[in-house]
Design a protein around this motif. Structure first.
Motif, PDB file in Angstrom:
ATOM      1  N   HIS A 165      64.368  60.272  30.524  1.00  0.00           N
ATOM      2  CA  HIS A 165      63.260  59.885  29.662  1.00  0.00           C
ATOM      3  C   HIS A 165      63.741  58.993  28.520  1.00  0.00           C
ATOM      4  CE1 HIS A 165      64.774  62.738  26.681  1.00  0.00           C
ATOM      5  NE2 HIS A 165      64.823  63.658  27.622  1.00  0.00           N
ATOM      6  N   PRO A 166      62.822  58.310  27.837  1.00  0.00           N
ATOM      7  CA  PRO A 166      63.219  57.534  26.654  1.00  0.00           C
ATOM      8  C   PRO A 166      63.737  58.469  25.565  1.00  0.00           C
ATOM      9  CG  PRO A 166      60.986  56.968  27.371  1.00  0.00           C
ATOM     10  CD  PRO A 166      61.380  58.198  28.119  1.00  0.00           C
ATOM     11  N   TYR A 167      64.404  57.883  24.585  1.00  0.00           N
ATOM     12  CA  TYR A 167      64.855  58.674  23.442  1.00  0.00           C
ATOM     13  C   TYR A 167      64.636  57.871  22.170  1.00  0.00           C
ATOM     14  CZ  TYR A 167      67.544  61.616  20.375  1.00  0.00           C
ATOM     15  OH  TYR A 167      67.915  62.438  19.346  1.00  0.00           O
ATOM     16  N   PRO A 168      63.981  58.467  21.154  1.00  0.00           N
ATOM     17  CA  PRO A 168      63.344  59.788  21.198  1.00  0.00           C
ATOM     18  C   PRO A 168      62.136  59.800  22.121  1.00  0.00           C
ATOM     19  CG  PRO A 168      62.792  58.665  19.162  1.00  0.00           C
ATOM     20  CD  PRO A 168      63.813  57.813  19.843  1.00  0.00           C
ATOM     21  N   ASN A 169      61.754  60.986  22.532  1.00  0.00           N
ATOM     22  CA  ASN A 169      60.677  61.140  23.502  1.00  0.00           C
ATOM     23  C   ASN A 169      59.614  62.093  22.954  1.00  0.00           C
ATOM     24  OD1 ASN A 169      59.309  60.902  25.973  1.00  0.00           O
ATOM     25  ND2 ASN A 169      60.262  62.770  26.746  1.00  0.00           N
ATOM     26  N   PRO A 170      58.366  61.642  22.745  1.00  0.00           N
ATOM     27  CA  PRO A 170      57.924  60.264  22.951  1.00  0.00           C
ATOM     28  C   PRO A 170      58.456  59.340  21.868  1.00  0.00           C
ATOM     29  CG  PRO A 170      56.152  61.563  22.019  1.00  0.00           C
ATOM     30  CD  PRO A 170      57.270  62.525  22.313  1.00  0.00           C
ATOM     31  N   PRO A 171      58.545  58.029  22.162  1.00  0.00           N
ATOM     32  CA  PRO A 171      59.078  57.098  21.163  1.00  0.00           C
ATOM     33  C   PRO A 171      58.228  57.088  19.902  1.00  0.00           C
ATOM     34  CG  PRO A 171      58.887  56.066  23.329  1.00  0.00           C
ATOM     35  CD  PRO A 171      58.166  57.368  23.406  1.00  0.00           C
ATOM     36  N   ILE A 172      58.895  56.896  18.762  1.00  0.00           N
ATOM     37  CA  ILE A 172      58.161  56.789  17.504  1.00  0.00           C
ATOM     38  C   ILE A 172      57.343  55.501  17.476  1.00  0.00           C
ATOM     39  CG2 ILE A 172      58.441  56.546  15.003  1.00  0.00           C
ATOM     40  CD1 ILE A 172      58.816  59.363  15.989  1.00  0.00           C
ATOM     41  N   GLY A 173      57.893  54.411  18.010  1.00  0.00           N
ATOM     42  CA  GLY A 173      57.123  53.173  18.122  1.00  0.00           C
ATOM     43  C   GLY A 173      57.257  52.270  16.913  1.00  0.00           C
ATOM     44  N   THR A 174      56.915  51.016  17.105  1.00  0.00           N
ATOM     45  CA  THR A 174      56.920  50.026  16.035  1.00  0.00           C
ATOM     46  C   THR A 174      55.549  49.365  15.991  1.00  0.00           C
ATOM     47  OG1 THR A 174      59.279  49.603  16.249  1.00  0.00           O
ATOM     48  CG2 THR A 174      57.982  47.905  15.186  1.00  0.00           C
ATOM     49  N   PHE A 175      54.885  49.467  14.855  1.00  0.00           N
ATOM     50  CA  PHE A 175      53.536  48.938  14.715  1.00  0.00           C
ATOM     51  C   PHE A 175      53.498  47.651  13.908  1.00  0.00           C
ATOM     52  CE2 PHE A 175      52.872  53.149  16.076  1.00  0.00           C
ATOM     53  CZ  PHE A 175      51.636  53.187  16.703  1.00  0.00           C
ATOM     54  N   ILE A 176      54.544  47.388  13.153  1.00  0.00           N
ATOM     55  CA  ILE A 176      54.576  46.205  12.301  1.00  0.00           C
ATOM     56  C   ILE A 176      55.552  45.212  12.918  1.00  0.00           C
ATOM     57  CG2 ILE A 176      55.026  45.349   9.981  1.00  0.00           C
ATOM     58  CD1 ILE A 176      54.367  48.161   8.965  1.00  0.00           C
ATOM     59  N   GLU A 177      55.050  44.071  13.357  1.00  0.00           N
ATOM     60  CA  GLU A 177      55.841  43.121  14.139  1.00  0.00           C
ATOM     61  C   GLU A 177      57.101  42.689  13.408  1.00  0.00           C
ATOM     62  OE1 GLU A 177      56.536  41.185  17.679  1.00  0.00           O
ATOM     63  OE2 GLU A 177      54.863  42.503  17.188  1.00  0.00           O
ATOM     64  N   SER A 178      56.999  42.458  12.094  1.00  0.00           N
ATOM     65  CA  SER A 178      58.156  41.948  11.355  1.00  0.00           C
ATOM     66  C   SER A 178      59.302  42.941  11.309  1.00  0.00           C
ATOM     67  CB  SER A 178      57.744  41.581   9.925  1.00  0.00           C
ATOM     68  OG  SER A 178      57.300  42.739   9.224  1.00  0.00           O
ATOM     69  N   LEU A 179      59.014  44.230  11.510  1.00  0.00           N
ATOM     70  CA  LEU A 179      60.064  45.233  11.443  1.00  0.00           C
ATOM     71  C   LEU A 179      60.858  45.338  12.738  1.00  0.00           C
ATOM     72  CD1 LEU A 179      58.342  48.130   9.480  1.00  0.00           C
ATOM     73  CD2 LEU A 179      60.060  46.528   8.661  1.00  0.00           C
ATOM     74  N   LYS A 180      60.363  44.758  13.808  1.00  0.00           N
ATOM     75  CA  LYS A 180      61.069  44.880  15.079  1.00  0.00           C
ATOM     76  C   LYS A 180      62.462  44.268  14.992  1.00  0.00           C
ATOM     77  CE  LYS A 180      57.107  45.198  18.177  1.00  0.00           C
ATOM     78  NZ  LYS A 180      56.407  44.633  19.344  1.00  0.00           N
ATOM     79  N   GLU A 181      62.594  43.170  14.237  1.00  0.00           N
ATOM     80  CA  GLU A 181      63.886  42.515  14.125  1.00  0.00           C
ATOM     81  C   GLU A 181      64.835  43.286  13.221  1.00  0.00           C
ATOM     82  OE1 GLU A 181      64.959  39.947  15.927  1.00  0.00           O
ATOM     83  OE2 GLU A 181      63.068  40.226  16.968  1.00  0.00           O
ATOM     84  N   LYS A 182      64.297  44.178  12.383  1.00  0.00           N
ATOM     85  CA  LYS A 182      65.134  44.919  11.446  1.00  0.00           C
ATOM     86  C   LYS A 182      65.682  46.202  12.057  1.00  0.00           C
ATOM     87  CE  LYS A 182      62.568  43.206   7.441  1.00  0.00           C
ATOM     88  NZ  LYS A 182      61.777  43.574   6.253  1.00  0.00           N
ATOM     89  N   ARG A 183      65.094  46.643  13.154  1.00  0.00           N
ATOM     90  CA  ARG A 183      65.529  47.898  13.746  1.00  0.00           C
ATOM     91  C   ARG A 183      66.855  47.706  14.467  1.00  0.00           C
ATOM     92  NH1 ARG A 183      61.137  50.458  17.345  1.00  0.00           N
ATOM     93  NH2 ARG A 183      62.263  52.359  16.879  1.00  0.00           N
ATOM     94  N   ARG A 184      67.668  48.723  14.455  1.00  0.00           N
ATOM     95  CA  ARG A 184      68.954  48.644  15.133  1.00  0.00           C
ATOM     96  C   ARG A 184      68.740  48.695  16.634  1.00  0.00           C
ATOM     97  NH1 ARG A 184      72.551  53.247  13.123  1.00  0.00           N
ATOM     98  NH2 ARG A 184      74.255  51.927  13.785  1.00  0.00           N
ATOM     99  N   ARG A 185      69.598  47.988  17.366  1.00  0.00           N
ATOM    100  CA  ARG A 185      69.507  48.013  18.820  1.00  0.00           C
ATOM    101  C   ARG A 185      69.750  49.425  19.330  1.00  0.00           C
ATOM    102  NH1 ARG A 185      73.851  44.731  21.012  1.00  0.00           N
ATOM    103  NH2 ARG A 185      72.842  44.952  23.024  1.00  0.00           N
ATOM    104  N   SER A 186      68.973  49.815  20.306  1.00  0.00           N
ATOM    105  CA  SER A 186      69.084  51.155  20.874  1.00  0.00           C
ATOM    106  C   SER A 186      69.669  51.028  22.275  1.00  0.00           C
ATOM    107  CB  SER A 186      67.701  51.818  20.911  1.00  0.00           C
ATOM    108  OG  SER A 186      67.791  53.132  21.390  1.00  0.00           O
TER     109      SER A 186
END
Length: 435
Positions: A165-186
């Motif tokens: 399964h994905p981790y974390p499960n269920p995924p917390i998710g990203t709702f703000i597009e600009s923050l996607k680039e700030k998140r660490r690679r998983s």
């Protein structure tokens, strides 16, 4: 209150989970304990790193003074802050709380959180096996050893098909597009995928044991999507079986490998090389990879971010887990997961101005291929010594040869790791979640 409305109605899929923390929480700075509690909660929120919240009653408030600073969170409410005077300076706004949180997160009332960049926020676990002692892990953590085991222990979906399964499960998710680039690679490490292949093969041919496994990592895999593990039995024999194992994510192959299994006959002859004479785990330096339930100690502190820490291209690491699975192949898989951690750090040691701290920052690094051969039975709750020699580095790659010994000197496994080490073609890269 600022009077600003809650954003919950506009983002119905946004999540904030308040979870009880199974470990003792502690906050320190300069040798002082600022807070300590066995009743902390972990707050997991979309678009944010997890936060550890402490009951107000467990904070040493005499060390802090109220601040005029205030902020508003559209999902939690208005926050008030405290600063900490410290030897002629002030650490501004390092503690905060939500006095009247929105009803969706009403459980935050009476709790405070701390700045994890300026203060040491830690989880403290008491281990009993091998003598009672404390194991400290810096917060936020990647997860627990049980999470690691659950991901490695792939589950059958159809015949010879498995999934994690994905981790974390269920995924917390990203709702703000600009923050996607700030998140660490998983990123799912190569050793992790090899471990899953070992588990899938063991479940496909349950009357034989994995004696060796080899895997090429063709494309990065992510924890944010399910991983499918496909097993093809190339030959099923009475004594030996050969299996091909593929890892697939979003219909793209991520890795492919071969697994050799045998029926484990008795010994006709037996010998092995001796364990090298190096400092034991009690003398080695703790290494925090942000996983609770797993303890790592590195001889001479050789796994370091210090660019001036020069040494030979070798690395010795002691590892053990809080608990060992009952199933032998799960012990072997957990032992395997860590083999791709060390070769890059060992290869960079002799070179001034370089260390593993630059991996995924200015250096593009990662495992390309890994092989492991299993020799003796393993109990991962006992100390294991990983001996790692980077025998070659050049042409943008490095080759590692390794051995794993038990604390009593038995040779548990031998392994080889082929890695990439080169400059980023287009500049700096992103960090990743090492485990």
């Amino acid at each position: 209150m600022s009077g600003e409305p809650s954003a919950w109605s506009r983002y119905p899929g946004y999540r904030i989970d308040l979870l009880p923390c199974p470990s003792k929480g502690r906050v320190t700075y300069g040798g002082k304990t600022l807070a300590e509690s066995s009743a902390c909660i972990v707050v997991q929120e979309s678009d944010h790193d997890a936060r550890l919240y402490f009951p107000e009653k467990d904070v040493n408030w005499e060390l802090f003074e109220a601040s005029n600073h205030q902020t508003h969170c559209p999902f939690k409410g208005d926050a008030c802050y405290w600063s900490m005077p410290e030897e002629g300076k002030v650490l501004d706004n390092v503690v905060w709380c939500y006095r009247d949180p929105f009803v969706e997160v009403s459980g935050l009332k009476g709790y405070v959180s701390f700045d994890t960049d300026l203060l040491a926020v830690e989880l403290v676990q008491s281990w009993v096996k091998g003598g009672e002692h404390s194991v400290v892990t810096r917060f936020p953590i990647w997860g627990d050893a049980q999470d690691l085991l659950d991901l490695i222990n792939v589950q059958p979906t159809t015949a010879n098909q498995f999934s994690s399964h994905p981790y974390p499960n269920p995924p917390i998710g990203t709702f703000i597009e600009s923050l996607k680039e700030k998140r660490r690679r998983s990123v799912v490490e190569g050793g992790h995928q090899l471990s899953q292949a070992i588990v899938a093969a063991s479940k496909t041919v349950p009357d034989q044991r994995v004696t060796s496994a080899s895997m090429i990592f063709s494309k990065a895999a992510s924890f944010e999507e399910p991983l499918d593990v496909q097993v093809d039995v190339l030959r099923a024999g009475r004594n030996f079986s050969t299996l091909e194992v593929k890892t697939v994510q979003q219909e793209q192959m991520r890795s492919v490998g071969l697994v050799l299994m045998d029926s484990s006959p008795g010994d006709r002859i037996k010998h092995s090389i001796a364990m090298p004479e190096v400092a034991g785990p009690d003398e080695a330096k703790p290494l925090d990879m942000r996983v609770t339930g797993r303890e790592i100690r590195v001889v001479d502190g050789a796994y370091t971010n210090d660019l001036d820490h020069i040494g030979p291209p070798e690395l010795y690491a002691w590892i053990r887990f809080r608990e060992a699975p009952e199933t032998p192949y799960l012990n072997a898989a957990l032992m395997t997961q860590a083999i791709t951690h060390w070769t890059i750090a060992a290869a960079l040691r002799p070179h001034p101005g370089l260390s593993q701290a630059l991996a995924h920052v200015s250096l593009s690094t990662g495992p390309l291929k890994a092989d492991i051969n299993f020799h003796d039975d393993v109990d991962v709750s006992q100390w294991m010594l990983y001996v790692n020699d980077a025998v070659y580095a050049g042409k943008g790659q490095a080759q590692g040869q390794g051995k794993i010994f038990s604390i009593d000197g038995r040779l548990l496994a031998t392994f080889a790791v082929h890695t990439m080490i080169r400059d980023f073609a287009g500049g700096a890269g992103k960090g990743h979640n090492a485990m």
